[in-house]
Write a protein that holds these residues in place. Structure first.
Motif, PDB file in Angstrom:
ATOM      1  N   GLU A  14       0.833  -1.210   0.000  1.00  0.00           N
ATOM      2  CA  GLU A  14       0.000   0.000   0.000  1.00  0.00           C
ATOM      3  C   GLU A  14       0.866   1.259   0.000  1.00  0.00           C
ATOM      4  OE1 GLU A  14      -2.564  -0.288   3.352  1.00  0.00           O
ATOM      5  OE2 GLU A  14      -3.805  -1.886   2.492  1.00  0.00           O
ATOM      6  N   ARG A  15       1.915   1.244   0.814  1.00  0.00           N
ATOM      7  CA  ARG A  15       2.803   2.413   0.892  1.00  0.00           C
ATOM      8  C   ARG A  15       3.505   2.645  -0.439  1.00  0.00           C
ATOM      9  NH1 ARG A  15       8.259   3.416   2.652  1.00  0.00           N
ATOM     10  NH2 ARG A  15       8.447   5.478   3.596  1.00  0.00           N
ATOM     11  N   LEU A  16       3.963   1.562  -1.066  1.00  0.00           N
ATOM     12  CA  LEU A  16       4.641   1.682  -2.357  1.00  0.00           C
ATOM     13  C   LEU A  16       3.691   2.235  -3.412  1.00  0.00           C
ATOM     14  CD1 LEU A  16       7.003   1.234  -4.265  1.00  0.00           C
ATOM     15  CD2 LEU A  16       6.313  -1.170  -4.466  1.00  0.00           C
ATOM     16  N   GLN A  17       2.478   1.738  -3.436  1.00  0.00           N
ATOM     17  CA  GLN A  17       1.512   2.209  -4.422  1.00  0.00           C
ATOM     18  C   GLN A  17       1.207   3.692  -4.232  1.00  0.00           C
ATOM     19  OE1 GLN A  17      -1.577  -0.537  -5.365  1.00  0.00           O
ATOM     20  NE2 GLN A  17      -3.099   1.041  -5.774  1.00  0.00           N
ATOM     21  N   LYS A  18       1.059   4.138  -2.998  1.00  0.00           N
ATOM     22  CA  LYS A  18       0.802   5.553  -2.732  1.00  0.00           C
ATOM     23  C   LYS A  18       1.981   6.421  -3.194  1.00  0.00           C
ATOM     24  CE  LYS A  18      -2.330   4.948   1.209  1.00  0.00           C
ATOM     25  NZ  LYS A  18      -2.492   5.111   2.682  1.00  0.00           N
ATOM     26  N   MET A  19       3.194   5.942  -2.952  1.00  0.00           N
ATOM     27  CA  MET A  19       4.363   6.707  -3.380  1.00  0.00           C
ATOM     28  C   MET A  19       4.453   6.790  -4.902  1.00  0.00           C
ATOM     29  SD  MET A  19       7.546   5.974  -0.781  1.00  0.00           S
ATOM     30  CE  MET A  19       7.496   4.188  -0.870  1.00  0.00           C
ATOM     31  N   ILE A  20       4.126   5.673  -5.562  1.00  0.00           N
ATOM     32  CA  ILE A  20       4.155   5.660  -7.032  1.00  0.00           C
ATOM     33  C   ILE A  20       3.169   6.680  -7.591  1.00  0.00           C
ATOM     34  CG2 ILE A  20       3.567   4.281  -9.074  1.00  0.00           C
ATOM     35  CD1 ILE A  20       4.638   1.820  -7.541  1.00  0.00           C
ATOM     36  N   PHE A  21       1.934   6.668  -7.075  1.00  0.00           N
ATOM     37  CA  PHE A  21       0.928   7.617  -7.540  1.00  0.00           C
ATOM     38  C   PHE A  21       1.319   9.052  -7.215  1.00  0.00           C
ATOM     39  CE2 PHE A  21      -2.532   4.146  -7.150  1.00  0.00           C
ATOM     40  CZ  PHE A  21      -2.202   3.668  -8.406  1.00  0.00           C
ATOM     41  N   GLY A  22       1.985   9.244  -6.065  1.00  0.00           N
ATOM     42  CA  GLY A  22       2.435  10.580  -5.690  1.00  0.00           C
ATOM     43  C   GLY A  22       3.493  11.112  -6.635  1.00  0.00           C
ATOM     44  N   ILE A  23       4.304  10.217  -7.173  1.00  0.00           N
ATOM     45  CA  ILE A  23       5.364  10.614  -8.112  1.00  0.00           C
ATOM     46  C   ILE A  23       4.800  10.818  -9.509  1.00  0.00           C
ATOM     47  CG2 ILE A  23       7.482   9.813  -9.252  1.00  0.00           C
ATOM     48  CD1 ILE A  23       8.091   8.316  -6.572  1.00  0.00           C
ATOM     49  N   ASP A  24       3.929   9.887  -9.922  1.00  0.00           N
ATOM     50  CA  ASP A  24       3.356   9.977 -11.274  1.00  0.00           C
ATOM     51  C   ASP A  24       1.954   9.370 -11.267  1.00  0.00           C
ATOM     52  OD1 ASP A  24       2.668   9.953 -13.925  1.00  0.00           O
ATOM     53  OD2 ASP A  24       4.516   9.024 -14.640  1.00  0.00           O
ATOM     54  N   PRO A  25       0.914  10.215 -11.169  1.00  0.00           N
ATOM     55  CA  PRO A  25      -0.476   9.711 -11.117  1.00  0.00           C
ATOM     56  C   PRO A  25      -0.885   8.960 -12.377  1.00  0.00           C
ATOM     57  CG  PRO A  25      -0.342  12.021 -10.423  1.00  0.00           C
ATOM     58  CD  PRO A  25       0.983  11.675 -11.028  1.00  0.00           C
ATOM     59  N   ALA A  26      -0.119   9.112 -13.463  1.00  0.00           N
ATOM     60  CA  ALA A  26      -0.471   8.437 -14.711  1.00  0.00           C
ATOM     61  C   ALA A  26      -0.077   6.971 -14.717  1.00  0.00           C
ATOM     62  CB  ALA A  26       0.188   9.154 -15.889  1.00  0.00           C
ATOM     63  N   ILE A  27       0.759   6.567 -13.768  1.00  0.00           N
ATOM     64  CA  ILE A  27       1.173   5.171 -13.695  1.00  0.00           C
ATOM     65  C   ILE A  27      -0.007   4.305 -13.269  1.00  0.00           C
ATOM     66  CG2 ILE A  27       2.661   3.500 -12.503  1.00  0.00           C
ATOM     67  CD1 ILE A  27       4.784   5.651 -12.334  1.00  0.00           C
ATOM     68  N   ARG A  28      -0.190   3.198 -13.940  1.00  0.00           N
ATOM     69  CA  ARG A  28      -1.297   2.282 -13.643  1.00  0.00           C
ATOM     70  C   ARG A  28      -0.757   1.019 -12.968  1.00  0.00           C
ATOM     71  NH1 ARG A  28      -4.531  -1.196 -18.183  1.00  0.00           N
ATOM     72  NH2 ARG A  28      -6.077  -2.200 -16.824  1.00  0.00           N
ATOM     73  N   VAL A  29      -1.209   0.754 -11.757  1.00  0.00           N
ATOM     74  CA  VAL A  29      -0.829  -0.475 -11.061  1.00  0.00           C
ATOM     75  C   VAL A  29      -1.811  -1.563 -11.471  1.00  0.00           C
ATOM     76  CG1 VAL A  29      -0.533  -1.609  -8.832  1.00  0.00           C
ATOM     77  CG2 VAL A  29       0.198   0.771  -9.120  1.00  0.00           C
TER      78      VAL A  29
END
Length: 255
Positions: A14-29
């Motif tokens: 969950e923490r990793l996913q939040k950080m990814i979206f915080g860096i680039d909201p266009a990234i799709r998990v």
């Protein structure tokens, strides 16, 4: 960009996913997967969208994350996310972009994603040979973790393992408690902590408690198959050694 997160720690994922979206909201998990077998099944399913990048933990709930790479002859770029630094050389020999140690630093994650984008946009293949040579010059790392980084609000703390009395599970989360009584949430399960800590110093006495030998104040024999332990600092609930661990626990104390 489509990414796949392979991580068996729910809080870490969950923490990793939040950080990814915080860096680039266009990234799709695409998915968060906790095991080797489930990841292999996902990658083999032609109906699933294949990721451009995989975030891969090494110690998963059923096996070693490298098994995914080996079984699939995987060529998808990987960013390793792990609490163990001894696999660094092996990771860079795989098709890896970076190797991030937990708890993951957002700035390091951002740099890794930028590195991936530069490589992905380049017209020539990337070689990690210079990285491998650099790592080979580094001394062999210690096997067991000797410090923990934790966060509390906006503050970050670093504690020596010797400052920790025990780890406990409370309301499905893992906490460490220091000898001075303070406690902090950590991202690791007790199963993973057992692998990370020196077994001469820490022992898992039951499903919810992993204790330091220095935290034991007294031991009481309740019955032939039950031991009660007084810990310092005290626990919320009484601490018992589970019956199946008693022999191993006594052997541990006698080392």
């Amino acid at each position: 960009m489509n990414v796949l997160i392979v991580e068996d720690e729910e809080l870490s994922a969950e923490r990793l996913q939040k950080m990814i979206f915080g860096i680039d909201p266009a990234i799709r998990v695409l998915a968060t997967i906790p095991s080797v077998l489930e990841t292999i099944s996902y990658l083999q399913n032609e109906d699933n969208t294949q990721p451009d990048l995989i975030f891969l933990d090494i110690h998963l709930e059923d096996d070693n994350g490298f098994k995914i790479i080996e079984s699939q002859n995987l060529m998808i770029p990987i960013i390793f996310t792990t609490a163990f630094d001894e696999y660094m050389l092996r990771a860079f020999r795989a098709h890896s972009i970076d190797y991030l140690l937990k708890p993951i630093n957002p700035l390091e994650l951002q740099a890794s994603l930028l590195k991936f984008k530069k490589i992905n946009n380049a017209s020539h293949p990337t070689s990690n040979s210079h990285i491998i040579e650099a790592i080979q010059t580094i001394r062999t790392p210690e096997k067991y973790k000797d410090r923990f980084l934790v966060t509390a609000g906006s503050r970050i703390f670093s504690f020596k393992t010797s400052e920790i009395a025990y780890f406990t599970i409370e309301e499905r989360a893992t906490f460490l408690r220091l000898f001075d009584g303070r406690h902090f949430a950590v991202e690791y399960s007790l199963e993973k902590l057992v692998q990370m800590l020196n077994p001469s110093d820490f022992f898992r006495i039951n499903r919810t408690l992993l204790i330091s030998v220095n935290a034991i104040r007294d031991i009481h024999t309740i019955s032939a198959g039950k031991l009660k332990i007084d810990l310092e600092p005290t626990t919320t609930h009484e601490a018992y050694v589970s019956s199946e661990r008693i022999t191993e626990f006594k052997n541990w104390l006698g080392k």
